[in-house]
Write an enzyme that holds these catalytic residues in place. Structure first.
Site, PDB file in Angstrom:
ATOM      1  N   ASP A  25      57.096  51.799  14.765  1.00 38.80           N
ATOM      2  CA  ASP A  25      58.015  52.404  13.800  1.00 38.80           C
ATOM      3  C   ASP A  25      59.417  52.350  14.408  1.00 38.80           C
ATOM      4  OD1 ASP A  25      59.340  54.101  12.049  1.00 38.80           O
ATOM      5  OD2 ASP A  25      57.583  55.368  11.765  1.00 38.80           O
ATOM      6  N   ASP A  32      60.427  49.155   8.017  1.00 40.95           N
ATOM      7  CA  ASP A  32      60.654  49.613   9.386  1.00 40.95           C
ATOM      8  C   ASP A  32      59.405  50.000  10.149  1.00 40.95           C
ATOM      9  OD1 ASP A  32      60.088  51.857   7.903  1.00 40.95           O
ATOM     10  OD2 ASP A  32      61.513  53.130   8.952  1.00 40.95           O
ATOM     11  N   GLU A  33      58.231  49.756   9.598  1.00 41.44           N
ATOM     12  CA  GLU A  33      57.031  50.054  10.373  1.00 41.44           C
ATOM     13  C   GLU A  33      55.910  49.095  10.029  1.00 41.44           C
ATOM     14  OE1 GLU A  33      54.549  53.628   8.770  1.00 41.44           O
ATOM     15  OE2 GLU A  33      56.638  54.193   8.599  1.00 41.44           O
TER      16      GLU A  33
END
Length: 447
Positions: A20, A114-115
């Site tokens: 993350d 984003d992860e």
DNA sequence: TCTGGGGTCCTAGGACCC
DNA sequence: TCTGGGGTCCTAGGACCC
């Protein structure tokens, strides 16, 4: 749970990895404008109805969080700069992020920009050390992208995500504490750790479910582990009950799925100034239709279902949908359906949001995909390429013609007279006449 | 404090078919 | 002729995630 370098879990102990990126959008903005470094900044809508999408840790010190209305965020941190966001740039960084992890294993599932999760089981025979691999990923992401991230390693997705969260920097009493970087959840102690977490820590437990659980006296994961599933089911539904009880026992069967195809595509907009008339809503829907149609074509998808969503000023939200017997990806056809659906919504108050979504995708036939492939990849000959392009275009025309036919059947013959060029003026005229522009009783074409 | 924009999944009811 | 049950599709709404 541990991050000590002396722990050496094998791939079997920690097959699932979760990464993350820290304060992703805000961090990219700082990279592109170093004068922002060390300052409280956020990405999001700056207007009265805006919300924060991402906040730098300096902003979080003031209590700013993502999802928070910008009005409140600014009150907490008046000096904060709120940037509008440059999603093309974030997507570029996101792609490079995924590429780095994909170098380790192709078994990668992205969750947003984003992860992501990665399944390390394919690396078992290489004797890969998961913790070392996690640190290596972190190093590459820092060196090549200049971004920080947290890495979680565990037996399943549930624990891997909890671990990466635990690995990140935290803000306590306005102070930023650096994160551990990489956290491994030891299967021997994972249940004990999980039991002490609040129910909100579980994936799928949001404000509404948390409130229900609290009312039942269930505050901690350990409480969920002791509850009778069928009783729980009467309050949260059978599916949620089964999931929660399983999670409470540390049981999560979700696999890492590479390349999960999109099931719907859409676009919506919250207006700074609410809309008041049907005409305004229809204009918005038609504008969205062009965006959605372009997205469908970019994804090589035909959608059978078009859904219009209207949110009123009091946040009451209604939807209207229509499923066709064929798929569409054409601006005009989708705009037509969206405008027609808008007529079925009773505009009892001002409208703050209009959304248009496409779903029930018709996999474009395998033959069609093959028809377009030779042009770009195999190109056996120029003649075949041209033939393929012509054929593909013809298929498109057929779909459009079918769409027009179905719209005509449902909404009246006159509706089709203006499909292709029906403009805002046309809608205006129809509506001023006090007629249903697409209804069975609609008069002759407005143009 | 009052909630964006991109999505996913679940539930419940009605229509329809067998 | 009346009635039932199961399966599937569609519609609408709600909750959740990043």
């Amino acid at each position: 749970m541990s991050s000590s370098p002396t722990d050496r879990p094998t791939v079997d102990d920690a097959p699932i990895l979760h990464v993350d990126l820290d304060a992703f959008f805000a961090s990219v903005e700082i990279l592109d404008d170093p004068t922002l470094a060390g300052r409280p900044i956020a990405v999001g809508g700056a207007g009265e109805r805006g919300v924060i999408a991402s906040a730098s840790y300096e902003a979080r010190r003031f209590g700013v969080r993502s999802g928070m209305p910008s009005v409140l965020a600014r009150r907490r941190c008046p000096a904060m700069v709120i940037l509008p966001g440059r999603f093309d740039r974030y997507e570029e960084y996101s792609r490079r992020f995924r590429d780095i992890v994909t170098d380790l294993t192709p078994m990668v599932e992205a969750i947003g920009l984003d992860e992501l999760f990665a399944d390390l089981r394919g690396l078992r025979r290489l004797g890969t050390d998961p913790v070392a691999a996690g640190w290596a990923l972190r190093g590459r992401i820092e060196n090549e992208l200049h971004l920080d991230c947290g890495v979680g390693l565990a037996r399943n997705k549930l624990f891997a995500k909890l671990a990466s969260k635990r690995s990140k920097p935290s803000v306590v009493n306005g102070r930023i504490t650096p994160g551990a970087g990489v956290v491994w959840v030891d299967p021997a102690t994972e249940r004990r750790w999980l039991a002490e977490l609040p129910v909100e820590a579980l994936w799928g437990v949001g404000p509404a479910t948390a409130a229900k659980l609290h009312r039942l006296g269930l505050r901690w994961v350990r409480d969920l582990g002791a509850v009778d599933e069928s009783t729980l089911a009467t309050h949260v539904g059978p599916s949620m009950a089964a999931t929660l009880v399983a999670y409470a026992h540390g049981d999560d069967r979700r696999e890492v799925v590479v390349d999960r195809g999109a099931k719907s595509l859409g676009h919506d907009e919250t207006f700074a100034k609410s809309l008041r008339t049907l005409n305004e809503v229809q204009i918005a829907a038609r504008g969205h239709a062009a965006v959605v149609a372009r997205a469908l074509r970019a994804h090589h998808q035909l959608a059978r279902t078009i859904t219009l969503v209207v949110r009123f000023d009091d946040l009451r939200t209604v939807s209207r949908s229509q499923t066709l017997s064929f798929g569409v990806d054409d601006d005009g056809a989708i705009a037509m359906i969206g405008a027609a659906l808008a007529e079925t919504v009773e505009l009892t108050q001002s409208v703050r949001l209009v959304g248009l979504y496409a779903s029930s995708f018709l996999e474009r036939g395998a033959h069609e995909i093959q028809l377009t492939l030779p042009m770009t990849i195999e190109a056996p000959s120029a003649r075949e390429g041209i033939e393929a392009a012509t054929r593909a275009r013809q298929v498109g025309y057929e779909a459009l013609r079918d769409a027009i036919d179905e719209v005509r059947q449902r909404f009246g013959r006159s509706a089709v007279g203006t499909v292709a060029e029906l403009d805002e003026h046309g809608l205006q005229v129809a509506s001023q006449r006090g007629r249903n522009a697409f209804g069975p009783d609609a008069g002759p074409p407005a143009t």
